[in-house]
Design a protein around this motif. Structure first.
Motif, PDB file in Angstrom:
ATOM      1  N   GLY A   2       0.810  -1.198   0.000  1.00 18.68           N
ATOM      2  CA  GLY A   2       0.000   0.000   0.000  1.00 18.68           C
ATOM      3  C   GLY A   2       0.845   1.251   0.000  1.00 18.68           C
ATOM      4  N   SER A   3       0.242   2.319  -0.482  1.00 21.72           N
ATOM      5  CA  SER A   3       0.899   3.611  -0.560  1.00 21.72           C
ATOM      6  C   SER A   3       0.104   4.634   0.234  1.00 21.72           C
ATOM      7  N   ILE A   4       0.789   5.337   1.128  1.00 20.50           N
ATOM      8  CA  ILE A   4       0.135   6.331   1.974  1.00 20.50           C
ATOM      9  C   ILE A   4       0.789   7.679   1.750  1.00 20.50           C
ATOM     10  N   GLY A   5      -0.032   8.681   1.482  1.00 23.91           N
ATOM     11  CA  GLY A   5       0.432  10.055   1.375  1.00 23.91           C
ATOM     12  C   GLY A   5       0.027  10.812   2.626  1.00 23.91           C
ATOM     13  N   GLY A  31       5.721  -3.556   3.676  1.00 25.67           N
ATOM     14  CA  GLY A  31       5.100  -3.375   2.371  1.00 25.67           C
ATOM     15  C   GLY A  31       4.424  -2.037   2.175  1.00 25.67           C
ATOM     16  N   THR A  32       4.576  -1.128   3.131  1.00 30.24           N
ATOM     17  CA  THR A  32       3.917   0.167   3.033  1.00 30.24           C
ATOM     18  C   THR A  32       4.903   1.219   2.551  1.00 30.24           C
ATOM     19  N   GLU A  33       4.525   1.936   1.519  1.00 34.56           N
ATOM     20  CA  GLU A  33       5.285   3.085   1.030  1.00 34.56           C
ATOM     21  C   GLU A  33       4.641   4.344   1.589  1.00 34.56           C
ATOM     22  N   VAL A  34       5.448   5.242   2.120  1.00 35.49           N
ATOM     23  CA  VAL A  34       4.934   6.480   2.697  1.00 35.49           C
ATOM     24  C   VAL A  34       5.648   7.663   2.058  1.00 35.49           C
ATOM     25  N   SER A  35       4.869   8.661   1.688  1.00 32.12           N
ATOM     26  CA  SER A  35       5.420   9.917   1.178  1.00 32.12           C
ATOM     27  C   SER A  35       4.792  11.064   1.943  1.00 32.12           C
ATOM     28  N   LEU A  36       5.612  12.023   2.345  1.00 36.35           N
ATOM     29  CA  LEU A  36       5.130  13.220   3.019  1.00 36.35           C
ATOM     30  C   LEU A  36       5.044  14.358   2.005  1.00 36.35           C
ATOM     31  N   TYR A  37       3.942  15.079   2.046  1.00 34.85           N
ATOM     32  CA  TYR A  37       3.691  16.175   1.115  1.00 34.85           C
ATOM     33  C   TYR A  37       3.327  17.421   1.909  1.00 34.85           C
ATOM     34  N   PHE A  38       4.022  18.508   1.650  1.00 37.75           N
ATOM     35  CA  PHE A  38       3.672  19.773   2.278  1.00 37.75           C
ATOM     36  C   PHE A  38       2.480  20.346   1.512  1.00 37.75           C
ATOM     37  N   ALA A  39       1.419  20.702   2.213  1.00 38.83           N
ATOM     38  CA  ALA A  39       0.151  21.090   1.586  1.00 38.83           C
ATOM     39  C   ALA A  39       0.309  22.219   0.583  1.00 38.83           C
ATOM     40  N   GLU A  40       1.148  23.185   0.897  1.00 41.67           N
ATOM     41  CA  GLU A  40       1.319  24.331  -0.006  1.00 41.67           C
ATOM     42  C   GLU A  40       1.901  23.898  -1.348  1.00 41.67           C
ATOM     43  N   GLU A  41       2.798  22.929  -1.326  1.00 40.12           N
ATOM     44  CA  GLU A  41       3.415  22.450  -2.567  1.00 40.12           C
ATOM     45  C   GLU A  41       2.476  21.534  -3.341  1.00 40.12           C
ATOM     46  N   LEU A  55      -4.806   8.771   2.226  1.00 39.69           N
ATOM     47  CA  LEU A  55      -4.285  10.099   2.522  1.00 39.69           C
ATOM     48  C   LEU A  55      -4.498  10.371   4.002  1.00 39.69           C
ATOM     49  N   VAL A  56      -3.424  10.717   4.692  1.00 39.42           N
ATOM     50  CA  VAL A  56      -3.530  11.125   6.094  1.00 39.42           C
ATOM     51  C   VAL A  56      -3.290  12.629   6.098  1.00 39.42           C
ATOM     52  N   LEU A  57      -4.287  13.356   6.550  1.00 36.40           N
ATOM     53  CA  LEU A  57      -4.330  14.806   6.427  1.00 36.40           C
ATOM     54  C   LEU A  57      -4.025  15.458   7.765  1.00 36.40           C
TER      55      LEU A  57
END
Length: 190
Positions: A2-5, A31-41, A55-57
């Motif tokens: 799974g992929s989690i943003g 088996g989990t892929e995690v990516s962090l995203y800054f909301a502004e970007e 998506l974890v907000l």
């Protein structure tokens, strides 16, 4: 599996610390892929989240709701909403403020409603409230007693050194829970 943003805003670094803890908790599930995203970007191109299973907000609570920066991200996703492009993804949320209440529940409700409008499926914290007994302490998970998502409290006159380890461990627990739910949702259960 799974992929989690993890999509977040952070004015002073406290919510960013929560985001990292969510990511670490999720990544602990094999088996989990995690990516962090800054909301502004990510607001510049929300479609980069399309490949995420969940998506974890996360946003700080300012004046009883999420930050203006996070709201910009939410509004930038309106074309995805129109096409229901995130329908069926899992979602969860976290927030931080200086007050013990700080009206953080309103922020989690705002995130939940955003996820519902997108047709997503909300994953709650899944922990009983901690520190609710005479023998309890601030060291317990979910010390602020949230169910809708992870809440943290940080003193307004302190930096990251003022954050409670239990709040970061609560955020990590949320990340792990979401990762396990993704595995179940995709039929690869753990």
């Amino acid at each position: 599996m799974g992929s989690i943003g993890v999509v977040y805003d952070s004015g002073f670094g406290h919510t960013a610390a929560q985001a990292r803890a969510v990511g670490e908790g999720a990544a602990a599930v094999p088996g989990t892929e995690v990516s962090l995203y800054f909301a502004e970007e990510v607001a510049l191109d929300p479609r980069q989240l399309d490949g995420c299973d969940a998506l974890v907000l996360g946003t700080p609570t300012y004046m009883g709701s999420g930050s203006a920066v996070f709201k910009t991200f939410m509004e930038a996703s309106s074309k995805i909403w129109l096409d229901q492009g995130w329908k069926g993804k899992l979602a969860a949320g976290f927030t931080n403020s200086s007050g013990h209440s700080g009206d953080k529940l309103n922020t989690l409700t705002q995130l939940w409603l955003f996820a519902m409008q997108h047709g997503m499926v909300w994953v709650g914290l899944g922990l009983l409230d901690g520190n609710g007994r005479s023998s309890g302490s601030d060291a317990e998970l979910n010390r602020l007693g949230a169910y809708a998502g992870a809440m943290a409290q940080s003193n307004s006159d302190q930096g990251l050194e003022g954050m409670k380890d239990s709040d970061l461990r609560t955020a990590a627990s949320l990340g792990e829970r979401v990762a396990r739910q993704v595995a179940l949702w995709k039929g690869t259960g753990l």
